[in-house]
Design an enzyme around this catalytic site. Structure first.
Site: not given
Ligand code: PNW
Length: 479
Positions: A83, A307, A172, A373, A309, A127
């Site tokens: 991706r 995505n 996002e 992601e 995290y 992106h």
């Molecule tokens: C995502 N937050 O970004 C992105 O899609 C990627 O480009 C990035 O490198 C990855 O997650 C890791 O950070 C985010 O602050 C950046 O909530 C910031 C946030 C969430 C997602």
């Protein structure tokens, strides 16, 4: 007596896609090559204090020149899908008008290299690297940007559409709008809650118009990617079955309407939730939402990219001011919960991924799911040839187990992309947080697969996770 519990071996379904992800501005470098124009991130990087260490994307991982080696590395790891994102200012430097063929040539070379190696290209069209000329005309607060996006999508499709099966429109929109236009920590660095809400709508409209243009041109699989965060109370971080008090449940529902449903409902149901609409009306008015917009946004998508995290952890707290990233959240406290965190401070809660996938299956049935992601920043231990990152392997394994639990419960999960293939430009954080499964020495551009990459190679080869004896606690932990 102690019983040794072995974690069970888990097999993923046949056809499950194992991938790795990057984004153009984070890896390509070569920002002046072959007629590329400036993007809002080139500009933002030059604003004093905006990016840690004054870092820029000028060189990044030099993926623009080293893509062939990076594809070979993916092939060695057995990665089945890549991706990547297409840089709008390479393809259309002013953001409108004819294509810059030299910019498109790069994506054609990349895609051909991937196909040659048997790796499926997953192309994300936006992106976050908006052409600066479009920002000068209003950026995502201007409705016209959504139309420009659809034109650009078509230019890319016309060049590589015969070779790319899966298309992701926008990555996002919540982050692009809230962090870019509301909080100002991402490009273009504006700080207006109203503008963030308008930008969100226009990003959704861009998705819809782009998806329609791609469909009409013949695209086979169309998706978008959302940063989805299960919203939990602090108690649910540890005990997913905990039942929140009424005030906390209201706080959860409200935040859910901003981070998740503001995007899911228009795309998959053709409407904004009432709570979201109330907040938009109060803060930005409704003048930017026109008749027909929601129908345009509600294009059929084949896949929903997720995505994930970390969850969003909230509780009711009278008197708390609104979180600037979430307008309309007066009286709600955003907390971390008590979970361990990654190097960027994000709580690690794999069970929330199971919860998220099952919730999506229940509330938005009929759309395939794919994790586009998932990954983590940790301090890696570099010793000569080896890069040890047991924390990252544990993170990925925990989340794959959580994804598997959702599959077993019936979620239509089709694949998983680890973020990221390479250590790269982590936006406002610069090059310090490392998310890669492959280590990049930015002075020499040398790539070294970390232990997690070798582990991922075995996962892919096996089609799942092997059984494993949990690590024994160390003496210090027992004492
Ligand atoms: C995502 N937050 O970004 C992105 O899609 C990627 O480009 C990035 O490198 C990855 O997650 C890791 O950070 C985010 O602050 C950046 O909530 C910031 C946030 C969430 C997602």
């Amino acid at each position: 007596a102690t019983t040794t519990v072995r974690e069970r071996a888990l097999k993923f379904p046949d056809g499950f896609v194992w991938g790795a992800a990057t984004a153009a501005f984070q890896v390509e470098g070569a920002t002046g090559a072959d007629g590329r124009g400036p993007s809002i991130w080139d500009t933002f990087c030059r604003r004093p204090g905006a990016v840690a260490g004054g870092a820029t994307g000028d060189t990044a991982c030099d993926h623009y020149h080293r893509y062939a080696g990076d594809v070979a590395l993916m092939a060695e790891l057995g990665i089945e899908a890549y991706r990547f994102s297409v840089s709008w200012p390479r393809v259309q430097p002013p953001g409108s008008g004819p294509a810059n063929q030299a910019g498109l040539d790069f994506y054609q070379r990349l895609v051909d290299e991937l196909l040659e190696a048997g790796i499926a290209p997953y192309a994300t069209l936006y992106h976050w690297d908006l052409p600066q000329a479009l920002e000068d005309a209003g950026g995502w607060t201007a409705r016209d940007t959504a139309h420009r996006f659809a034109d650009y999508a078509r230019l890319v499709y016309d060049r590589i559409g015969d070779r790319v099966h899966t298309w992701l429109t926008v990555n996002e929109p919540w982050v692009a709008a809230s962090l870019g236009y509301g909080v100002g920590v991402h490009a273009p660095g504006r700080t207006s809650a109203a503008e963030a809400l308008v930008a969100s709508h226009h990003l959704l409209l861009a998705h819809g118009l782009g998806a329609r243009a791609l469909r009409e041109a013949g695209a086979r699989e169309i998706a978008l990617t959302l940063n989805l965060a299960p919203v939990l109370t602090p108690a649910q971080v540890h005990d997913p079955a905990a039942v929140p008090a009424e005030a906390d449940a209201e706080a959860v529902a409200r935040v859910d309407c901003l981070i998740n449903r503001q995007f899911l409902d228009p795309v998959l149901r053709g409407e904004y939730p009432a709570t979201t609409l109330d907040i938009i009306e109060r803060i930005a008015g409704l003048g930017h939402i026109r008749d027909g917009d929601l129908a345009a946004i509600n294009q059929r998508v084949d896949l929903l990219g997720i995505n994930y995290y970390t969850p969003c952890v909230v509780r009711a707290r009278p008197g708390e001011p609104a979180n600037p990233a979430f307008p309309g959240t007066e009286g709600i406290e955003f907390t971390g919960g008590q979970a361990p965190t990654t190097a960027v401070g994000w709580p690690i809660v794999p069970t929330a991924l199971t919860r998220l996938l099952l919730r999506l299956s229940r509330d938005y049935p009929g759309v395939g799911l794919i994790v586009t992601e998932n990954g983590a920043a940790f301090e890696d231990e570099v010793t000569g040839e080896h890069v040890h990152d047991a924390d990252r392997t544990a993170f990925l394994e925990g989340h794959l187990r959580a994804a598997h639990a959702a599959l077993e419960a019936g979620a239509d999960l089709r694949g998983y992309h680890v973020w990221s293939l390479l250590d790269n430009f982590e936006w406002a954080e610069g090059y310090r947080p490392r998310f890669g499964i492959v280590h990049v020495d930015f002075a020499t551009q040398r790539r070294r697969p970390k232990d997690s990459a070798l582990w991922y190679r075995d996962v892919i080869a096996r089609g799942g996770l092997g059984s494993r004896r949990p690590r024994r606690p160390t003496l210090e932990e027992v004492a």
